[in-house]
Design a protein around this motif. Structure first.
Motif, short mmCIF file in Angstrom:
data_model
loop_
_atom_site.label_atom_id
_atom_site.label_comp_id
_atom_site.label_asym_id
_atom_site.label_seq_id
_atom_site.Cartn_x
_atom_site.Cartn_y
_atom_site.Cartn_z
N UNK A 94 0.87 -1.18 0.00
CA UNK A 94 0.00 0.00 0.00
C UNK A 94 0.90 1.23 0.00
N UNK A 95 0.93 1.91 -1.12
CA UNK A 95 1.82 3.05 -1.28
C UNK A 95 1.02 4.34 -1.17
N UNK A 96 0.77 4.74 0.07
CA UNK A 96 -0.06 5.92 0.29
C UNK A 96 0.55 7.16 -0.35
N UNK A 97 1.87 7.28 -0.25
CA UNK A 97 2.53 8.46 -0.79
C UNK A 97 2.39 8.54 -2.31
N UNK A 98 2.55 7.41 -2.97
CA UNK A 98 2.41 7.40 -4.43
C UNK A 98 0.99 7.76 -4.83
N UNK A 99 0.04 7.23 -4.08
CA UNK A 99 -1.36 7.51 -4.37
C UNK A 99 -1.64 9.01 -4.29
N UNK A 100 -1.12 9.62 -3.22
CA UNK A 100 -1.36 11.05 -3.02
C UNK A 100 -0.63 11.89 -4.06
N UNK A 101 0.60 11.48 -4.38
CA UNK A 101 1.37 12.26 -5.35
C UNK A 101 0.77 12.19 -6.75
N UNK A 102 0.27 11.03 -7.14
CA UNK A 102 -0.30 10.97 -8.49
C UNK A 102 -1.63 11.73 -8.52
N UNK A 103 -2.34 11.75 -7.39
CA UNK A 103 -3.54 12.59 -7.31
C UNK A 103 -3.17 14.06 -7.44
N UNK A 104 -2.11 14.46 -6.73
CA UNK A 104 -1.63 15.83 -6.82
C UNK A 104 -1.29 16.21 -8.26
N UNK A 121 0.74 8.31 -15.14
CA UNK A 121 0.73 9.22 -13.99
C UNK A 121 1.02 8.46 -12.70
N UNK A 122 0.48 7.26 -12.60
CA UNK A 122 0.67 6.47 -11.38
C UNK A 122 2.11 5.96 -11.26
N UNK A 135 5.40 8.81 -9.44
CA UNK A 135 5.99 8.87 -8.10
C UNK A 135 7.09 7.82 -7.89
N UNK A 146 5.47 16.75 -10.08
CA UNK A 146 4.70 16.11 -9.01
C UNK A 146 4.42 17.05 -7.84
N UNK A 186 -0.70 22.17 -2.38
CA UNK A 186 -2.15 22.08 -2.52
C UNK A 186 -2.75 22.10 -1.12
N UNK A 241 0.14 11.79 8.02
CA UNK A 241 0.95 11.30 6.91
C UNK A 241 1.02 12.35 5.81
N UNK A 262 4.52 13.52 2.98
CA UNK A 262 4.45 13.73 1.54
C UNK A 262 4.61 15.21 1.24
N UNK A 296 1.63 19.21 -0.12
CA UNK A 296 0.28 19.37 0.43
C UNK A 296 0.34 20.05 1.79
N UNK A 298 -9.04 12.47 -2.02
CA UNK A 298 -8.29 11.28 -1.61
C UNK A 298 -9.26 10.49 -0.76
N UNK A 316 -8.51 9.64 -6.00
CA UNK A 316 -7.73 8.44 -5.71
C UNK A 316 -8.46 7.67 -4.62
#
Lengths: 214, 214
Positions: free
Chosen positions: A196-206, B14-15, B18, B81, B87, B104, B109, B112, B177, B194
């Protein structure tokens, strides 16, 4: 468990099962008694034929012209996903994320019991976490020999995970819920690991929010 | 930002960004000055040609026979990124998971800033969360009108998310998110969302651990 297929069930199918289960439970709550593969497919954003193919991997629960009986499907998916006994889980890393994730595991998801928590930081060791007391990571090997926990939840930085990985793989653990960025695939390609890569998820959302033009 | 492509950048590309960024930062820390597309591909478990294709979407940073200059790639990925301004994010749902996730987001990250937190539970409202004070969800619309936050982090049950969704979509928020199981796709197919389904991740892992025979 019935398994009509000679082949391994593919990971995408396995990953869809919790969504089937969730939806079927909701149908059950709403008093719906049968559901067609196309209705299931519409909910999951896939086709009727994909649904039939997925559920056939486990013996199939449907009947031509009638669809799936919701109660049978719910109980079959319950047996597949949750079974009759909990998997025992240990938490490694009892920081803020570890505490939240362990609470989630213990209270929200069926089929798991958190049985111990470990950390290497002095200020964490001895603190309480739910009904548990955080233990010194130095005692991890002995604990695992004695209690044989099945799942490790890794809430530690990538560096620590990388350093611990060779040891972790000798402790008889059968799976990892991995919140670190460390990748177990090179050391243990066949071991069940969910990253589970929370950071990647947030960064790609950003990225998508910052660049709506592309 | 340079963008050689007339087409929209695809979500899978995009995914992957990161992960490129993470790896390139590590290379930079290790003092590596250039990296080939095949080395980048090997790290990401993909091919050299895929890497070149991915990075070409953003103008390409490589040079035939030399590869990618790590410093240029790092700074280009940083700009893509993270950019130059944070944001602004609000948390909706300040329970255990919400608190961990917001910590977190705020501490781990880049890119943000958590600017407000909301809950509907009496016992949460007025409590502190980092430097913030949890506000009554009843004030959400007014807050958004006044401060125009960009991202909402949803740590609420599916039911609450489903009930709030029509309102949430009128508040000028540019992305979600989403830790609830509510699916925004039907109401707002093009909005950056996401979804993080921790429960599904854990259940499919449990399945693989329980059924190693299939």
């Amino acid at each position: 468990m019935q398994n009509n297929s000679q082949n391994k069930i593919s990971l995408p199918v396995i990953k869809r099962l919790p969504r089937y289960y969730r939806h079927v439970l909701q149908l059950q709550k709403s008093g719906v008694s049968t559901v067609s593969s196309s209705d299931l497919g519409a909910f999951l954003g896939t086709t009727a034929s994909q649904v039939r193919q997925d559920l056939n991997c486990f013996g199939g629960f449907g009947q031509q012209g009638v669809g799936y009986r919701v109660d049978l499907l719910a109980s079959a998916l319950h047996d597949l996903l949750i079974g009759s006994s909990n998997l025992s889980a240990i938490l490694i890393g009892s920081g803020r994320l570890g505490r939240a994730i362990s609470g989630f595991l213990d209270n929200t998801v069926q089929g798991f019991s958190l049985v111990a928590a470990f950390d290497n930081a002095e200020y964490q060791i001895g603190t309480s976490l739910g009904n548990l007391t955080v233990q010194d990571i130095a005692g991890l090997s002995d604990y695992c020999k004695l209690h044989q926990p099945q799942l490790a939840v890794l809430c530690i930085p990538e560096k620590s995970a990388s350093a611990m990985a060779p040891t972790l793989l000798t402790l008889g653990l059968q799976g990892f819920w991995n919140f670190s960025h460390y990748d177990f695939a090179s050391l243990a390609p066949d071991l069940p690991v969910e990253n589970v890569h929370l950071g990647d998820s947030l960064q790609s959302l950003g990225f998508r929010m910052r660049h709506t033009d592309i």
